[in-house]
Design a protein around this motif. Structure first.
Motif, mmCIF file in Angstrom:
data_model
loop_
_atom_site.group_PDB
_atom_site.id
_atom_site.type_symbol
_atom_site.label_atom_id
_atom_site.label_comp_id
_atom_site.label_asym_id
_atom_site.label_seq_id
_atom_site.Cartn_x
_atom_site.Cartn_y
_atom_site.Cartn_z
ATOM 1 N N ARG A 141 0.839 -1.199 0.000
ATOM 2 C CA ARG A 141 0.000 0.000 0.000
ATOM 3 C C ARG A 141 0.875 1.252 0.000
ATOM 4 N N MET A 142 0.350 2.301 -0.622
ATOM 5 C CA MET A 142 1.128 3.528 -0.788
ATOM 6 C C MET A 142 1.600 4.108 0.537
ATOM 7 N N ARG A 143 0.842 3.926 1.602
ATOM 8 C CA ARG A 143 1.233 4.501 2.898
ATOM 9 C C ARG A 143 2.527 3.897 3.426
ATOM 10 N N GLU A 144 2.946 2.754 2.863
ATOM 11 C CA GLU A 144 4.187 2.140 3.309
ATOM 12 C C GLU A 144 5.413 2.942 2.884
ATOM 13 N N LEU A 145 5.225 3.941 2.044
ATOM 14 C CA LEU A 145 6.339 4.841 1.717
ATOM 15 C C LEU A 145 6.814 5.613 2.945
ATOM 16 N N GLY A 146 5.922 5.728 3.934
ATOM 17 C CA GLY A 146 6.286 6.416 5.170
ATOM 18 C C GLY A 146 6.029 7.914 5.102
ATOM 19 N N PRO A 147 6.218 8.623 6.215
ATOM 20 C CA PRO A 147 5.953 10.070 6.264
ATOM 21 C C PRO A 147 6.787 10.824 5.223
ATOM 22 N N GLY A 148 6.108 11.621 4.433
ATOM 23 C CA GLY A 148 6.789 12.421 3.421
ATOM 24 C C GLY A 148 7.206 11.651 2.184
ATOM 25 N N GLY A 149 6.932 10.355 2.152
ATOM 26 C CA GLY A 149 7.376 9.542 1.016
ATOM 27 C C GLY A 149 6.754 9.972 -0.299
#
Length: 209
Positions: A141-149
């Motif tokens: 999922r895209m949120r796995e890029l992390g904060p600011g990813g």
């Protein structure tokens, strides 16, 4: 694109199905220095516009992005099942006197791209990931890029719509060959290229010759 009436797709839905199954296209745009090509993933919105709308993105460093931003005439080419058809698969009746050929399904989508703002581009990326990760085990999922990813990446990307002004589709599936030859090829392909065999079956099911 050269074609013949017998190579027409069975329906508009079959054309859209091919686009969505392929998901990846060769994109060609006419520019001041000639033709420029890139290879990009797409999401299709079937219901937006008279022929649907394609949505994609590319790197801003790609020189092609300047032509996309200018809305220059563009073609997206989607390839479906395809393969070599050998006369060795045909029955001797009394001889195998048909030439080799290549069966294929292809869709050309013509239009002029419309650049997207960052918000619309981000929505597109989320949807693209959802489409491509659908039904995968332990999907990403895209949120796995992390904060600011996402924010770090957005300045380097240009998203765009490609409203489809015109569609050309060619499904060359042995409709112009003798039926017993086409059936022989289908039988062989069922064990080596079942996707092509299935498409050939569908496009020749109505034949009685």
């Amino acid at each position: 694109m050269y074609s013949k009436p017998e190579f027409a797709p069975l329906s508009r839905e079959a054309v859209f199905d091919l686009i969505e199954a392929a998901a990846f296209a060769t994109v060609v745009t006419s520019g001041p220095q000639g033709l420029v090509a890139s290879h990009l993933p797409f999401v299709l919105d079937r219901d937006r516009g008279s022929n649907g709308t394609l949505i994609s993105h590319l790197a801003r460093q790609n020189p092609h992005s300047a032509l996309i931003a200018e809305g220059r005439e563009t073609i997206a080419v989607f390839q479906g099942p395809h393969g070599y058809i050998s006369p060795s698969w045909y029955p001797r009746n009394p001889v195998r006197d048909s030439a080799p050929t290549w069966n294929f399904a292809v869709v050309h989508c013509h239009g002029r791209p419309v650049p997207l703002d960052d918000h619309a581009t981000a929505r597109h990326l989320l949807r693209l990931v959802d489409v491509l990760e659908k039904d995968r085990e332990d999907r990403w999922r895209m949120r796995e890029l992390g904060p600011g990813g996402m924010e770090r990446r957005m300045p380097h990307i240009i998203g765009f719509d490609l409203p489809i002004d015109r569609i050309e589709a060619k499904f060359k599936m042995g409709q112009d060959e003798r039926l017993y030859d086409t059936l022989g090829a289908i039988e062989k392909l069922e064990h080596g290229d079942p996707a092509l065999a299935t498409m050939m079956q569908g496009h020749n099911a109505h034949r009685k010759d």
